[in-house]
Motif scaffolding. Structure first.
Motif, PDB file in Angstrom:
ATOM      1  N   GLN A  63       4.086  10.748  -7.395  1.00 20.36           N
ATOM      2  CA  GLN A  63       4.983  10.669  -8.191  1.00 20.36           C
ATOM      3  C   GLN A  63       6.325  10.384  -7.420  1.00 20.36           C
ATOM      4  O   GLN A  63       7.176  11.245  -7.603  1.00 20.36           O
ATOM      5  CB  GLN A  63       4.785  11.899  -8.829  1.00 20.36           C
ATOM      6  N   LYS A  64       6.326   9.691  -6.085  1.00 15.92           N
ATOM      7  CA  LYS A  64       8.354  10.064  -5.984  1.00 15.92           C
ATOM      8  C   LYS A  64       8.455   8.906  -5.885  1.00 15.92           C
ATOM      9  O   LYS A  64       9.747   8.837  -5.314  1.00 15.92           O
ATOM     10  CB  LYS A  64       7.299   9.627  -4.035  1.00 15.92           C
ATOM     11  N   MET A  65       7.728   7.861  -6.404  1.00 15.09           N
ATOM     12  CA  MET A  65       8.839   7.024  -6.826  1.00 15.09           C
ATOM     13  C   MET A  65       8.763   6.597  -7.626  1.00 15.09           C
ATOM     14  O   MET A  65       7.517   6.805  -8.762  1.00 15.09           O
ATOM     15  CB  MET A  65       8.103   5.430  -5.753  1.00 15.09           C
ATOM     16  N   THR A  66       9.619   6.205  -9.033  1.00 14.93           N
ATOM     17  CA  THR A  66       9.414   5.494 -10.633  1.00 14.93           C
ATOM     18  C   THR A  66       8.546   4.217 -10.331  1.00 14.93           C
ATOM     19  O   THR A  66       9.128   3.025  -9.164  1.00 14.93           O
ATOM     20  CB  THR A  66      11.147   5.595 -11.079  1.00 14.93           C
ATOM     21  N   PHE A  67       8.148   3.128 -11.751  1.00 16.21           N
ATOM     22  CA  PHE A  67       7.509   2.676 -12.182  1.00 16.21           C
ATOM     23  C   PHE A  67       8.720   1.280 -12.338  1.00 16.21           C
ATOM     24  O   PHE A  67       7.891   0.805 -11.931  1.00 16.21           O
ATOM     25  CB  PHE A  67       6.092   2.971 -13.500  1.00 16.21           C
ATOM     26  N   LYS A  68      10.072   1.607 -12.308  1.00 19.12           N
ATOM     27  CA  LYS A  68      10.504   0.973 -12.724  1.00 19.12           C
ATOM     28  C   LYS A  68      11.166   0.397 -11.212  1.00 19.12           C
ATOM     29  O   LYS A  68      11.356  -1.019 -11.223  1.00 19.12           O
ATOM     30  CB  LYS A  68      12.347   1.230 -12.983  1.00 19.12           C
ATOM     31  N   TYR A  69      11.827   0.957 -10.151  1.00 19.46           N
ATOM     32  CA  TYR A  69      11.339   0.151  -8.826  1.00 19.46           C
ATOM     33  C   TYR A  69      10.636  -0.602  -8.168  1.00 19.46           C
ATOM     34  O   TYR A  69      10.442  -1.610  -7.261  1.00 19.46           O
ATOM     35  CB  TYR A  69      11.711   1.463  -7.802  1.00 19.46           C
ATOM     36  N   ILE A  89       1.242  -0.700  -0.263  1.00 16.84           N
ATOM     37  CA  ILE A  89       0.010  -0.189  -0.403  1.00 16.84           C
ATOM     38  C   ILE A  89       1.350   1.415  -0.016  1.00 16.84           C
ATOM     39  O   ILE A  89       0.935   1.775  -0.525  1.00 16.84           O
ATOM     40  CB  ILE A  89      -1.308  -0.004   1.011  1.00 16.84           C
ATOM     41  N   SER A  90       2.096   1.229   0.561  1.00 17.07           N
ATOM     42  CA  SER A  90       3.050   2.121   0.733  1.00 17.07           C
ATOM     43  C   SER A  90       3.674   2.315  -0.921  1.00 17.07           C
ATOM     44  O   SER A  90       4.026   3.795  -0.953  1.00 17.07           O
ATOM     45  CB  SER A  90       4.341   2.042   1.509  1.00 17.07           C
ATOM     46  N   VAL A  91       3.730   1.292  -1.101  1.00 15.16           N
ATOM     47  CA  VAL A  91       4.635   1.698  -2.590  1.00 15.16           C
ATOM     48  C   VAL A  91       3.023   2.350  -4.044  1.00 15.16           C
ATOM     49  O   VAL A  91       3.607   3.326  -4.690  1.00 15.16           O
ATOM     50  CB  VAL A  91       4.973   0.019  -2.679  1.00 15.16           C
ATOM     51  N   ILE A  92       2.328   2.385  -3.547  1.00  8.21           N
ATOM     52  CA  ILE A  92       1.313   1.989  -4.638  1.00  8.21           C
ATOM     53  C   ILE A  92       1.022   3.450  -3.918  1.00  8.21           C
ATOM     54  O   ILE A  92       1.119   4.115  -5.553  1.00  8.21           O
ATOM     55  CB  ILE A  92       0.315   1.419  -4.429  1.00  8.21           C
TER      56      ILE A  92
END
Length: 82
Positions: free
Chosen positions: A25-31, A16-19
């Motif tokens: 937009q704090k994390m790229t989809f790659k990671y 849930i945190s990653v989503i």
């Protein structure tokens, strides 16, 4: 608290945190993709406990916990190389 229940709660919290980080937009989809795939794998292995035991036996580990630590080490090395 049962360890499986605790692992399920923590894995759900991380996913849930990653989503949420993707949404803001704090994390790229790659990671995020690797985190989400690993989270899904953890949930599958929590629900299907004999699968991880069979996989550990097939890989030559006598203790399932040693196999889990080995997978965590591979996970850390993988993220270090990204």
């Amino acid at each position: 608290m049962h360890p499986k229940f605790f692992a399920l709660i923590m894995t759900s919290f991380i996913m849930i945190s990653v989503i949420n980080l993707i949404r803001r937009q704090k994390m790229t989809f790659k990671y995020a993709l690797s985190w989400l795939v690993s989270g899904i794998l953890v949930i599958v292995f929590i629900v299907q406990d004999p699968w991880i035991k069979a996989l550990a036996t097939w890989a030559g580990f006598t203790l399932t916990s040693n196999f889990i630590f080995f997978l965590l080490l591979i996970f850390v090395i993988f993220f270090s190389l990204l």
